[in-house]
Design a protein around this motif. Structure first.
Motif, short mmCIF file in Angstrom:
data_model
loop_
_atom_site.label_atom_id
_atom_site.label_comp_id
_atom_site.label_asym_id
_atom_site.label_seq_id
_atom_site.Cartn_x
_atom_site.Cartn_y
_atom_site.Cartn_z
N GLU A 1 -42.32 -6.44 -36.83
CA GLU A 1 -43.76 -6.69 -36.96
C GLU A 1 -44.08 -7.79 -37.97
N VAL B 1 -49.21 -4.86 -39.33
CA VAL B 1 -49.42 -4.32 -37.99
C VAL B 1 -49.34 -5.47 -36.99
N GLU C 1 -51.63 -6.37 -30.68
CA GLU C 1 -51.38 -6.18 -29.25
C GLU C 1 -50.01 -5.59 -28.97
N SER C 2 -49.45 -4.90 -29.95
CA SER C 2 -48.13 -4.29 -29.77
C SER C 2 -48.10 -2.89 -30.38
N THR C 3 -48.38 -2.81 -31.68
CA THR C 3 -48.38 -1.52 -32.36
C THR C 3 -49.57 -0.69 -31.89
N THR C 4 -49.31 0.55 -31.51
CA THR C 4 -50.38 1.40 -30.99
C THR C 4 -51.20 2.02 -32.13
N HIS C 5 -52.39 2.50 -31.77
CA HIS C 5 -53.24 3.17 -32.76
C HIS C 5 -52.53 4.39 -33.32
N ALA C 6 -51.83 5.13 -32.47
CA ALA C 6 -51.13 6.33 -32.92
C ALA C 6 -50.03 5.97 -33.93
N GLU C 7 -49.33 4.88 -33.69
CA GLU C 7 -48.27 4.45 -34.61
C GLU C 7 -48.85 4.02 -35.95
N ARG D 1 -51.72 5.14 -37.22
CA ARG D 1 -52.18 6.36 -37.89
C ARG D 1 -51.01 7.12 -38.50
N ASN D 2 -49.91 7.23 -37.77
CA ASN D 2 -48.74 7.93 -38.30
C ASN D 2 -48.15 7.21 -39.50
#
Length: 307
Positions: free
Chosen positions: A115, A247, A250-256, A258-259
């Motif tokens: 990233e 971050v 357009e690759s890292t998800t919202h869930a990732e 948040r975690n």
């Protein structure tokens, strides 16, 4: 506590952590006298501690990897690094909204590999080193996959892991002074089969406390492992005053995301930096091209937000 007591304490911590440490052969009185009489090739300070070594960074190599250099012309990358570093420096100087403990300990990390955290850590370190009132120590804490030697163009050197496994080795002996004024580097060090455990060990905790106290007037930036694929980054975050989370757009998800934020919840200050954007995230047309040093380049932009 003198140096012998410190070494004995660190040996005991390593043994409790399950790390095998070979006993250091003790020289005889005669051997010690001969060594003292012969002198040392390494410079030493008043306490007899060897001083850091010097490495010449190739500015062309840095430029090829998209890294700022002191003689860089004004660029969007430089401007956005100023935007990112300013709130961090305010916290270091006590000018933030509230006092931040160990604000000079700053960890740069990401949720996942690839990233751009090393790129961000290197540019942030150099950008802060270009300030008039700050010196910087950049620590390669991604010991499983160190990237700073490639990005900065220097050979593998003794460093962090060596200090953790050798109780007789002082931190000042493995620091690399650079030809960028006010910037020093602590390499990851000699590969070790239990590098992950060492980074999460009690010995590392004591080293971090020592760094915060000994170098209280210096900003220390850690290029950390990714948060969601390792455990040592979470252990490091517990000792940091500030964390910069990179971050990938357009690759890292919202869930990732948040975690990842949940994993560093204990850190008082968290900053998210959106990296590798393809649009104009701020509405002013900011965007620049740079190479990461990982075999590709992308038109990108970084934006910072306090979380």
């Amino acid at each position: 506590m003198d140096i012998i007591e410190q070494a004995a304490k660190r040996l005991e911590e390593l043994r409790r952590a399950g790390v095998e440490v070979a006993p250091e052969p003790q020289p005889s009185v005669g051997e010690t006298a001969r060594k003292v009489g012969a002198g040392s090739t390494a410079p030493a300070d008043a306490q007899g501690v060897a001083q850091s070594r010097r490495v010449e960074l190739d500015m062309n190599v840095l430029t090829a990897h998209g890294i700022l250099t002191p003689d860089s012309v004004r660029s969007q990358l430089g401007d956005e690094m100023r935007v990112i570093k300013r709130p961090l420096l305010h916290n270091v100087s006590g000018k933030g909204a509230a006092p931040v403990k160990d604000a000079n300990l700053i960890m740069v990390t990401s949720a996942l590999p690839g990233e751009g955290k090393t790129f961000m850590a290197a540019n942030l370190a150099i950008s802060i080193a270009m300030e008039l009132d700050h010196t910087v120590l950049l620590v390669d804490a991604d010991v499983a996959r160190p990237s700073l030697p490639e990005v900065f163009g220097f050979d593998e050197e003794r460093g962090l892991l060596d200090v953790l496994t050798d109780p007789t080795l002082d931190l000042s002996q493995v620091l690399l002074r650079t030809n960028i004024e006010k910037l020093s580097v602590l390499p990851a060090g000699t590969p070790h089969p239990r590098a992950t455990e060492l980074l999460a060990s009690e010995a590392m905790n004591h080293l971090l406390a020592d760094m915060a106290q000994r170098y209280h007037d210096r900003i220390i930036i850690f290029d950390s492992p990714p948060l969601l694929v390792t455990t040592e980054a979470r252990a490091l975050a517990m000792h940091m005053g500030q964390v910069v989370l990179v971050v990938k757009a357009e690759s890292t998800t919202h869930a990732e995301v948040r975690n990842a934020i949940a994993a560093i919840e204990s850190c008082p200050v968290k900053m998210a930096v959106l990296n590798k954007t393809t649009g104009h995230v701020d509405g002013h047309g900011y965007g620049y091209g740079y190479g990461y040093g990982y075999g590709y380049a992308a038109k990108s932009s970084a934006s910072a937000a306090r979380t």
